[in-house]
Design a protein around this motif. Sequence first.
Motif, mmCIF file in Angstrom:
data_model
loop_
_atom_site.group_PDB
_atom_site.id
_atom_site.type_symbol
_atom_site.label_atom_id
_atom_site.label_comp_id
_atom_site.label_asym_id
_atom_site.label_seq_id
_atom_site.Cartn_x
_atom_site.Cartn_y
_atom_site.Cartn_z
ATOM 1 N N UNK A 1 57.482 -0.456 -8.644
ATOM 2 C CA UNK A 1 56.046 -0.768 -8.506
ATOM 3 C C UNK A 1 55.333 -0.496 -9.818
ATOM 4 N N UNK A 2 55.576 0.669 -10.412
ATOM 5 C CA UNK A 2 54.950 1.018 -11.687
ATOM 6 C C UNK A 2 55.374 0.037 -12.777
ATOM 7 N N UNK A 3 56.635 -0.368 -12.756
ATOM 8 C CA UNK A 3 57.142 -1.308 -13.757
ATOM 9 C C UNK A 3 56.376 -2.627 -13.707
ATOM 10 N N UNK A 4 56.171 -3.143 -12.487
ATOM 11 C CA UNK A 4 55.407 -4.384 -12.341
ATOM 12 C C UNK A 4 53.972 -4.194 -12.811
ATOM 13 N N UNK A 5 53.393 -3.034 -12.510
ATOM 14 C CA UNK A 5 52.016 -2.759 -12.930
ATOM 15 C C UNK A 5 51.901 -2.717 -14.452
ATOM 16 N N UNK B 1 73.918 8.500 -21.363
ATOM 17 C CA UNK B 1 72.460 8.461 -21.319
ATOM 18 C C UNK B 1 71.921 8.641 -19.904
ATOM 19 N N UNK B 2 72.524 7.974 -18.943
ATOM 20 C CA UNK B 2 72.000 7.952 -17.573
ATOM 21 C C UNK B 2 72.232 9.295 -16.880
ATOM 22 N N UNK B 3 71.181 9.932 -16.325
ATOM 23 C CA UNK B 3 71.368 11.209 -15.629
ATOM 24 C C UNK B 3 72.341 11.073 -14.456
ATOM 25 N N UNK B 4 73.168 12.068 -14.215
ATOM 26 C CA UNK B 4 74.171 11.991 -13.135
ATOM 27 C C UNK B 4 73.558 11.708 -11.774
ATOM 28 N N UNK C 1 62.585 4.735 -5.503
ATOM 29 C CA UNK C 1 63.003 3.573 -6.285
ATOM 30 C C UNK C 1 61.945 2.476 -6.213
ATOM 31 N N UNK C 2 61.388 2.273 -5.010
ATOM 32 C CA UNK C 2 60.316 1.280 -4.856
ATOM 33 C C UNK C 2 59.111 1.647 -5.711
ATOM 34 N N UNK D 1 60.809 0.104 -18.983
ATOM 35 C CA UNK D 1 61.089 1.527 -19.155
ATOM 36 C C UNK D 1 62.541 1.864 -18.827
ATOM 37 N N UNK D 2 63.003 2.966 -19.406
ATOM 38 C CA UNK D 2 64.353 3.434 -19.106
ATOM 39 C C UNK D 2 64.461 3.920 -17.667
ATOM 40 N N UNK D 3 63.364 4.497 -17.151
ATOM 41 C CA UNK D 3 63.372 4.972 -15.768
ATOM 42 C C UNK D 3 63.636 3.843 -14.785
ATOM 43 N N UNK D 4 63.098 2.662 -15.066
ATOM 44 C CA UNK D 4 63.331 1.520 -14.191
ATOM 45 C C UNK D 4 64.793 1.082 -14.240
ATOM 46 N N UNK D 5 65.412 1.195 -15.414
ATOM 47 C CA UNK D 5 66.846 0.882 -15.529
ATOM 48 C C UNK D 5 67.647 1.799 -14.601
#
Length: 254
Positions: free
Chosen positions: A207-211, A239-242, A202-203, A141-145
Amino acid sequence: MSYSNWDELKARINLALADRWAARNELHEYVLGTPSVALDRDPEKIPLTFLTKPQNVDHLTVLPRRLTKSDLDGQSLEKGKQNPSLNWLVHRACYLADRGRIRAVFHAHIRSIISFASQENIAYEEWFAPQYHPLSMPLVTEEACWALNPNEGLFMLPIVEDINPQGLAKEARRLIPVCNAFAIRNHGIITVGRTIWEALGIALVLKKEAEIILDVMKTGGRPRFRSKESVQHSLSPRIMPPHFRWRSYNQKPY
C-alpha cells in the motif's frame, strides 16, 4: 461459546482484531473482502480447516464468535453460519501454493493499489515500455522487495484483470507459488503470510509503495523504479533479512 482448543481461540481473536483494524483504516469496507487463517497445527502439511469471515458479516462489527470454521472447499463447519464469499476459491488456491507454509490470506480493497492498478496513463505507459510489463507495479523501496518476496524471474507486483472467482483462482495458482501478493485491476489485492498479521503487514508495505509512486506522479515527477538486478540483489541471502525468507524457493540462492 466454547472452542476446541486455546489455539483456535487465539486465532479467532487475532483474525477479528486484524479485520476490524483493516476496516477502520479503510483497507476494506462493509462485508467486502475476506481474511482467513489456517487452524491446522502442522505447518509442513496442507491445511484442511480454516477460520474466516462469513460473507454476511460486517468487517467493522466482526467479533471472534461471529467468525466461522470452514473446510478447504469454503463450506462452513458451524451450523447457522454462512459460507465465505465466492472469492474463497482464491484463498484455497493460495493455501495449496507452497507445501503448507502459507497459513493466512488477506484480500482487501486498498485505495492506492486500486488507483495504481486501474489507471490508463500515457506518460506512465511511455515510462514502462519496453522495460516493464504494463500489468505490473514496479518497486521503489527495498522493503517492498522483501515483502513481495518474488521468485527469480519476477521483480514487480503482478496485476491481473478483474475476472470471475474461478479465473482469479487460476491466477492465484500461477502467481502465489512465486510471490507473496498480486493486485487485481479495479478490485484490490491478495497477500499471503504465516499469520494474519504478516499477510496484513505485506499488504500495508505494498500500500505504501503504491502511495509513493502515485505521490511522485502527482508532482509531475517520474518514479525511480528498481531494476530487475536491483531487486534480485535485495533478495540475495546476504541482504534480505532471514525473517522474510520463509517460502520454499528461498531455500536456493538467486
